[in-house]
Design an enzyme around this catalytic site. Structure first.
Site, mmCIF file in Angstrom:
data_model
loop_
_atom_site.group_PDB
_atom_site.id
_atom_site.type_symbol
_atom_site.label_atom_id
_atom_site.label_comp_id
_atom_site.label_asym_id
_atom_site.label_seq_id
_atom_site.Cartn_x
_atom_site.Cartn_y
_atom_site.Cartn_z
ATOM 1 N N GLU A 11 0.814 -1.219 0.000
ATOM 2 C CA GLU A 11 0.000 0.000 0.000
ATOM 3 C C GLU A 11 0.845 1.266 0.000
ATOM 4 O OE1 GLU A 11 -3.268 0.330 2.789
ATOM 5 O OE2 GLU A 11 -3.235 -1.834 3.014
ATOM 6 N N ASP A 97 -2.274 -4.394 3.566
ATOM 7 C CA ASP A 97 -2.503 -4.667 4.990
ATOM 8 C C ASP A 97 -3.592 -5.706 5.187
ATOM 9 O OD1 ASP A 97 -0.590 -2.781 5.630
ATOM 10 O OD2 ASP A 97 -2.046 -1.162 5.865
ATOM 11 N N ASP A 99 -6.367 -6.078 6.865
ATOM 12 C CA ASP A 99 -7.591 -5.617 7.490
ATOM 13 C C ASP A 99 -8.600 -5.410 6.371
ATOM 14 O OD1 ASP A 99 -6.754 -3.315 6.237
ATOM 15 O OD2 ASP A 99 -6.387 -2.176 8.068
ATOM 16 N N GLU A 101 -9.732 -2.737 4.871
ATOM 17 C CA GLU A 101 -9.288 -1.819 3.823
ATOM 18 C C GLU A 101 -8.219 -2.465 2.954
ATOM 19 O OE1 GLU A 101 -10.423 1.208 2.941
ATOM 20 O OE2 GLU A 101 -11.992 0.997 4.440
ATOM 21 N N TYR A 322 1.720 -4.128 13.209
ATOM 22 C CA TYR A 322 0.631 -3.386 12.574
ATOM 23 C C TYR A 322 -0.190 -2.634 13.619
ATOM 24 C CZ TYR A 322 -3.037 -2.392 9.197
ATOM 25 O OH TYR A 322 -3.925 -1.761 8.363
ATOM 26 N N ARG A 324 -3.251 -1.117 13.402
ATOM 27 C CA ARG A 324 -4.712 -1.141 13.409
ATOM 28 C C ARG A 324 -5.172 -2.524 13.845
ATOM 29 N NH1 ARG A 324 -3.716 1.914 8.615
ATOM 30 N NH2 ARG A 324 -4.325 4.093 8.904
ATOM 31 N N HIS A 369 -4.297 -9.744 14.237
ATOM 32 C CA HIS A 369 -4.393 -10.802 15.234
ATOM 33 C C HIS A 369 -3.384 -10.684 16.361
ATOM 34 C CE1 HIS A 369 -7.190 -12.435 12.414
ATOM 35 N NE2 HIS A 369 -6.266 -12.524 11.484
#
Length: 965
Positions: A11, A97, A99, A101, A322, A324, A369
Site C-alpha cells: 500500500e 494490509d 484488514d 481496507e 501493525y 490497526r 491478530h
C-alpha cells in the site's frame, strides 16, 4: 510474454524499500499508494447511467446495491506503472494490509490489473526480514467476506451521507455533513454539554486535620462520620444538586464551629481502628489501536490523528507491528521477547511464573491478530534507538515498548493501611486516612498506565505513608480546617475519553476513530480548548435535527448494532445485499432510510436553529453564527433586538444569568469621528462581527421645502398656467448611478473603536500608504495591511513588516534596507529548511520549505502541509514520503466551478447509438482463488452461499474508468 520476477504490491511507498531489500533480486516491489479506485461521484457518471438506480449514489440501489467504481485521476499513472510491471512478472503477490481496507485494496487491484499469472495474498504484521520471508511462504486466498464488509461499509456511508447531508444544508447550514459514526460522536459531545448545561452545583463542607503521633511526621486525615452518621461528600449529590443518599451534609456554620471545638486544647483524640490489607495491581494489557490513542493522548498529548500518523511511520519502518488492531493478545515470540527483556533489565523476580494472556474487549476483533508491540523476536530498547528515532517517533516507540514489556511482568504488591481517628467535642468526630506502601514494584519498574479525569475523586483523599499506629493510641489534631466545596459537572470529553466511550458503546472501529474526530473538528462541530472537546452551537442544531427526524440513526444502540451487522458480513454469516436492502428500503420491523427521507414532512428550520435560554431570551443560530434575540421595547415595529455571543463562550457557560449580562451590557454605538472634507462623508467607528473598523457613510439628507407656485404665471384657482406664461420644462430624472461601496478599514490590534481619533481613521481609510520610490528602480513602494499581516509592496515583490504601526512609520531608507534582506529573513536564507533524498514515487529530491501557510514538504511536484502538531525538526525522510503519498492519494483540489456563458442551441444531430460497457463477470471469489491454471472462473455458490443473492454479482462494481469510455 511474462518474465521471471515476482511482483509484490504494497500500500505505502515507505514499505517498498525495506521489503524489496528483504526479498532480494527475484522480486519487484511497488506501491499502490492506498486505494486505486473508489465510488464514482454521481455527477461524473456517464450520461446514460445518471437516470437509473445508479444516478443518486453511484450505487445501483435497484439492482443488488452494486457499486460503480472508477480509477481516480491521481491514480491512473500508478495503475499504468503497475500494469507495465505485471507484464514482466510470472507471479503477483498482493501484500496490502491484513484488514478490511487492505483486503479491499487487494481486490480492487485484481479487478483493475486483471492478472494472467498466478496470484497469492501475502500478509504480515511487522516489517522485519523474518516476517516478510515467512509471509512469502505462507500465503492465503483473498478473504471475500472481508471485502464484502468493507464494500458494505463504504456503500452504507455513501448512502447515509448523500441522503442526510442535503437536509442539513437546507435546514442548518452549508458545508455540513452527516455520517454513521461522526454523527454519533458529535451527539456524544453535545449530550455531555447538555448535561453540563443542566447541571446544578451543590455546596458542601468538610474538615481536614493533621494528625500528630509521637515523633512521627504528621499526616492528613479527613472527617468521614459525625456521631456515627456519614458526612456527605461530592459523590452524595446528583447533577441537579440534590442529596441522593442518607449522608449528613455540613453547612459552613456547622463545619466552622466544629473545627473550632476540635482545635481546643484538651480535646480527647485517639486511634479507634487500624486496618491493613494486601495491595495488588495488575499491569495493563498491550496496546490496541484504541488504547494506544487514549494513552498517547494522556501521556504525550497527541491527538488521535497524530498518534496514528506516527504509529504508521513506526510500522512502515519496521519498528512496531501493525497499528490497526482490536486484539490485545501477543504471539509466543513476543511474549518470550518481553519476558526476556524484563528479566534482563529488572531481574528474574519481576516476571511471573507463567506468561500472561490477554483477551481483547471487542467481540469481533478482526483487524489484525496481535496487539501493537515492538517488532521482531528480540525487542529493541528505546535507548538503543536513541540515535535512530527522534521526536514523536521516539516518544511513541518508548511508550509502546514500556507497555509491552510491563504487560508480561509481575503484579505490584504492597500493603494498604487505613486508620480511623476519633475526637470528641460535643459530638464524636471520626477522621480517616489511608496509605499504601509498595513492597514489590513488579511491572511498575517499567510502566504505569495513565488515568482519565474523575470528577468524583476526593482531592483530599490522597495516598500517604502512615506511621506505625495501634488502636487506643493517643494522638493530637493540628490545623483543623473547615473547607467548602462545590460539586463539579461531568467533565467534557477529551480525544482519549471520547475514543474510550466510542469503543465501549461499540460504535465504529478503533482504526477509524482518528479520522472521525478529525472530521467533526473540520466540520466545525467540535473545537478544542486545551484537551477538552467543546461542541459548537451548530452541532446542537445538527444533533437536534437528527434526533427529531432521523432518531434511529443517532441512537447509540442502533449504531452499535450496525457495527455488529458489518462484523457478521465480515465473517460470512450475513448477506450484504439483504442487509443493505433492509437498511435502505426497510423491513424486519425497521423503517428504511428511504421511507424516512420520503416522509420527512416540513422541517421548521427556525425551530431547529433556536434554543430557549430564558423566558424572553432565545438563542438563534444564523447564517453568520449564533446570537441572542430579545424583545426590543424601543422598536415600534416590534423587531427584536440581537446580541452577538462572544466566540470564546462555550455553550455550557451561556447560562440565563450570563445571557442577561450580555444583553444588559452597554452598547457602544457608532462613533462619528468627523467629516471627510474631500467628499463630505462622515467618518464613523463601528464594531462589527469581524472586529472594529472605520467607514465612510453619507450624512442624513436634510428636508427640502416644496417650491412655492409663482402667482404671476399660475392661476391660483385652477392651477393652470396663465396665457403668455412659459410652462416649466419637465426635468428628466437623473440617471441612477451604481451605489458606490463605502470605504472601510479594520482597526489595528492596538486600536479601539471608542478611542480612535479622526486623523488615525483617515490614515486607515487612505491605505495603502505610499512610502516613496525605490532610489534604484524608481518603482513605487507602498505599505499596507493584508490578510497575513502588514507588509511592503514594490511591484510584485513584497516584504513583511514586524508590526502594524510600521505601516505609518517606515520611510524609504527603512524600506530599502528591508528589501535588501532575503525575502524570508536571515533565518530563511536557504529556500529549504531541510533536504532529503529522492522521493520513491516521483524520483525527485524532497525538501521541507516554509510557505505562506506554514512549513510544507515538497518534491517539486506535490506539496504536503506539515500538520500543526508536528515540528519541522521532527520530520524525517520516511515521514516526508508518507505526507507526500497521502497528499497524492487525496488527489488535486477540485477547481471552482465557473459559470459557463450562455450557448446557442446546437443543431439537431442524428442520435448516436450508445455503446454499452462490457460487464466484467470476475467475482471476489475468483480473485481469491486465482491460480496459473484458473484466473477467470465465476464465483461459486459454495464460496458464500447467500440467501437469494442476485445472480449477476459484480457487474457495474467491476467497471473502471477505462471501461466507461
Amino acid at each position: 510474454m511474462t518474465g521471471t520476477k515476482k511482483l509484490v504490491i504494497v500500500e505505502s511507498p515507505t514499505k517498498m524499500k525495506s521489503i524489496a531489500g528483504y526479498l532480494g533480486d527475484g522480486y519487484e516491489v511497488l506501491s499502490s499508494v492506498g486505494h486505486i479506485r473508489d465510488l464514482a461521484e454521481p455527477k461524473n457518471l456517464p450520461a446514460d447511467l445518471k437516470k437509473g438506480g445508479l444516478g443518486k449514489f453511484a450505487v445501483d440501489v435497484d439492482n443488488g446495491f452494486e457499486p460503480y467504481y472508477v480509477v481516480s485521476d491521481s491514480k491512473k499513472k500508478t495503475v499504468a506503472e503497475l500494469k507495465r510491471a505485471l507484464k514482466d512478472a510470472d507471479e503477483l503477490l498482493l501484500a496490502t494490509d491484513e484488514d478490511r481496507e487492505g483486503e479491499a485494496i487487494a481486490w480492487h487491484l485484481l479487478q483493475v490489473l486483471k492478472p494472467k499469472v498466478p496470484v497469492r495474498r501475502m500478509v504480515f504484521h511487522e516489517i522485519t526480514k523474518d516476517a516478510i520471508l515467512a509471509a512469502t511462504d505462507n500465503t492465503r486466498e483473498l478473504d471475500v467476506a472481508l471485502v464484502d464488509a468493507q464494500e458494505t461499509r463504504r456503500i452504507l456511508d455513501r448512502i447515509y451521507g448523500y441522503e442526510i447531508s442535503p437536509v442539513l444544508w437546507r435546514k442548518v447550514g452549508p458545508a455540513l455533513s452527516a455520517g454513521r459514526v461522526q454523527s454519533a460522536a458529535t451527539r456524544l459531545v453535545v449530550d455531555r454539554e447538555r448535561e453540563r448545561l443542566a447541571f446544578t452545583a451543590a455546596s458542601y463542607w468538610d474538615l481536614t486535620a493533621h494528625v500528630a503521633a509521637d515523633e512521627a511526621t504528621p499526616f492528613e486525615a479527613r472527617l468521614v462520620r459525625l456521631d456515627g452518621e456519614r458526612v456527605a461528600t461530592g459523590r452524595d449529590y446528583d447533577d441537579t444538586g440534590a442529596l441522593k443518599s442518607k449522608a449528613v451534609p455540613l453547612d459552613e456554620a456547622t463545619a466552622t464551629s466544629l473545627a473550632a471545638a476540635l482545635s481546643a486544647p484538651g480535646t480527647p483524640v485517639r486511634v479507634s481502628k487500624v486496618e491493613s490489607k494486601p495491595y495488588s495491581r495488575r499491569p495493563a494489557a498491550p496496546f490496541t489501536t484504541s488504547t494506544l490513542q487514549q494513552e498517547a493522548a494522556r501521556k504525550l498529548r497527541f491527538s488521535a490523528r497524530q498518534t496514528m500518523s506516527v504509529a504508521q511511520s513506526l510500522y512502515e519502518n519496521g519498528y512496531i507491528t501493525y497499528m490497526r488492531t482490536d486484539s490485545a493478545s501477543l504471539s509466543s515470540q513476543a511474549i518470550n521477547a518481553a519476558r526476556a527483556q524484563a528479566t534482563s533489565l529488572y531481574g528474574a523476580e519481576t516476571i511471573p511464573d507463567k506468561p500472561r494472556q490477554y483477551a481483547g474487549k471487542s467481540k469481533n476483533a478482526q483487524e489484525a491478530h496481535e496487539a501493537i508491540r515492538p517488532s521482531g523476536d528480540t525487542f529493541r530498547t528505546p535507548s538503543s534507538l536513541a540515535s535512530t528515532l527522534h521526536g514523536n517517533d521516539f516518544k511513541l516507540y518508548d511508550l509502546i515498548w514500556k507497555r509491552t514489556v510491563a504487560s508480561q511482568m509481575a503484579d505490584a504488591k504492597g500493603q494498604t493501611a487505613t486508620v480511623t481517628i476519633e475526637a470528641t467535642a460535643d459530638k464524636v468526630a471520626e477522621f480517616t486516612a489511608s496509605g499504601t506502601v509498595i513492597t514489590f514494584r513488579g511491572f511498575l519498574n517499567a510502566y504505569e498506565e495513565g488515568q482519565d479525569e474523575d470528577r468524583n475523586a476526593d482531592a483530599s483523599a490522597k495516598e500517604a505513608k502512615l506511621p506505625p499506629l495501634t488502636e487506643g493510641q493517643q494522638v493530637a489534631l493540628r490545623d483543623v480546617e473547615a473547607k467548602g466545596h462545590e460539586t463539579s459537572p461531568p467533565p467534557r470529553y477529551t480525544e482519549a475519553s471520547l475514543v474510550k466511550q466510542l469503543e465501549e458503546l461499540g460504535i465504529g472501529r478503533p482504526s477509524t476513530y482518528a479520522q472521525t474526530i478529525a472530521t467533526i473538528m473540520d466540520r466545525g462541530y467540535v473545537t478544542q480548548r486545551g484537551q477538552a472537546l467543546i461542541p459548537s452551537w451548530i452541532a446542537f442544531s445538527v444533533v437536534r435535527l437528527l434526533e427529531q427526524h432521523f432518531g434511529d440513526l443517532v441512537q447509540y444502540d442502533f449504531t452499535a448494532a450496525m457495527e455488529e451487522d458489518l462484523d457478521r458480513i465480515a465473517n460470512g454469516s450475513q448477506d450484504r445485499t439483504a442487509w443493505l436492502q433492509n437498511f435502505y428500503y426497510g423491513g424486519d420491523d425497521h423503517t428504511g432510510l428511504r421511507q424516512v427521507i420520503d416522509n420527512l414532512g416540513e422541517i421548521d428550520a427556525r425551530d431547529i436553529n433556536s434554543l430557549r435560554i430564558d423566558d424572553d431570551i432565545t438563542l438563534r443560530i444564523g447564517k453568520y453564527g449564533p446570537y441572542l434575540e430579545v424583545p426590543d421595547a424601543d422598536n415600534a415595529e416590534g423587531t427584536p433586538r440581537r446580541v452577538n455571543i462572544p466566540e470564546e463562550l462555550a455553550p455550557d457557560e451561556l447560562t440565563p444569568a450570563k445571557a442577561r449580562e450580555l444583553i444588559d451590557a452597554p452598547v457602544i454605538g457608532d462613533r462619528v469621528l468627523g467629516v471627510n472634507p474631500e467628499n463630505g462623508k462622515q467618518i464613523v467607528a463601528k464594531d462589527g462581527r469581524f472586529g472594529p473598523y472605520v467607514t465612510e457613510v453619507d450624512p442624513e439628507p436634510a428636508e427640502v421645502a416644496a417650491p412655492e407656485a409663482d402667482a404671476t404665471t399660475v392661476d391660483p384657482a385652477t392651477g393652470e398656467v396663465l396665457e403668455g406664461a412659459k410652462k416649466p420644462a419637465k426635468k428628466k430624472a437623473p440617471a441612477k448611478k451604481a451605489a458606490e461601496k463605502p470605504r472601510t478599514a479594520s482597526l489595528f490590534k492596538s486600536m479601539s473603536p471608542d478611542t480612535i481619533d479622526f486623523d488615525t481613521a483617515m490614515q486607515l481609510l487612505n491605505l495603502p500608504r505610499v512610502v516613496g520610490n525605490d532610489p534604484e528602480s524608481g518603482e513605487e513602494i507602498t505599505a499596507q495591511n493584508g490578510r497575513y499581516g502588514p507588509y511592503l509592496k514594490k511591484g510584485a515583490d513584497t516584504r513583511s513588516l514586524t508590526s502594524e504601526d510600521e505601516i505609518f512609520t517606515i520611510d524609504i531608507p527603512g524600506a530599502v534596507e528591508l528589501y535588501a534582506q532575503p525575502k524570508y529573513g536571515a533565518k530563511r536564507a536557504s529556500s529549504a529548511l531541510k533536504e532529503f533524498e529522492a522521493d520513491p514515487e516521483s524520483g525527485k529530491p524532497i525538501k521541507v520549505k516554509d510557505g505562506r501557510f506554514g512549513p510544507y514538504v515538497t518534491d517539486g511536484v506535490t506539496n504536503a502541509t506539515i500538520p500543526k502538531a508536528e515540528s519541522v525538526e521532527e520530520i524525517t525522510f520516511d515521514r516526508a514520503v508518507q505526507l507526500l503519498a497521502d497528499k497524492r492519494a487525496k488527489g488535486p483540489a477540485a477547481p471552482r466551478a465557473k459559470k459557463a456563458p450562455a450557448k446557442k442551441a446546437p443543431a439537431k444531430k442524428a442520435p448516436v447509438k450508445k455503446t454499452v460497457a462490457a460487464k466484467t463477470t470476475t467475482a471476489k471469489a475468483t480473485a481469491a482463488k486465482t491460480t496459473a491454471a484458473k484466473t477467470t472462473a465465476a464465483k461459486t455458490t459454495a464460496a458464500k452461499a447467500p440467501a437469494k443473492k442476485p445472480a449477476a454479482r459484480k457487474t457495474a462494481a467491476t467497471k473502471t474508468a477505462a471501461d466507461t469510455k
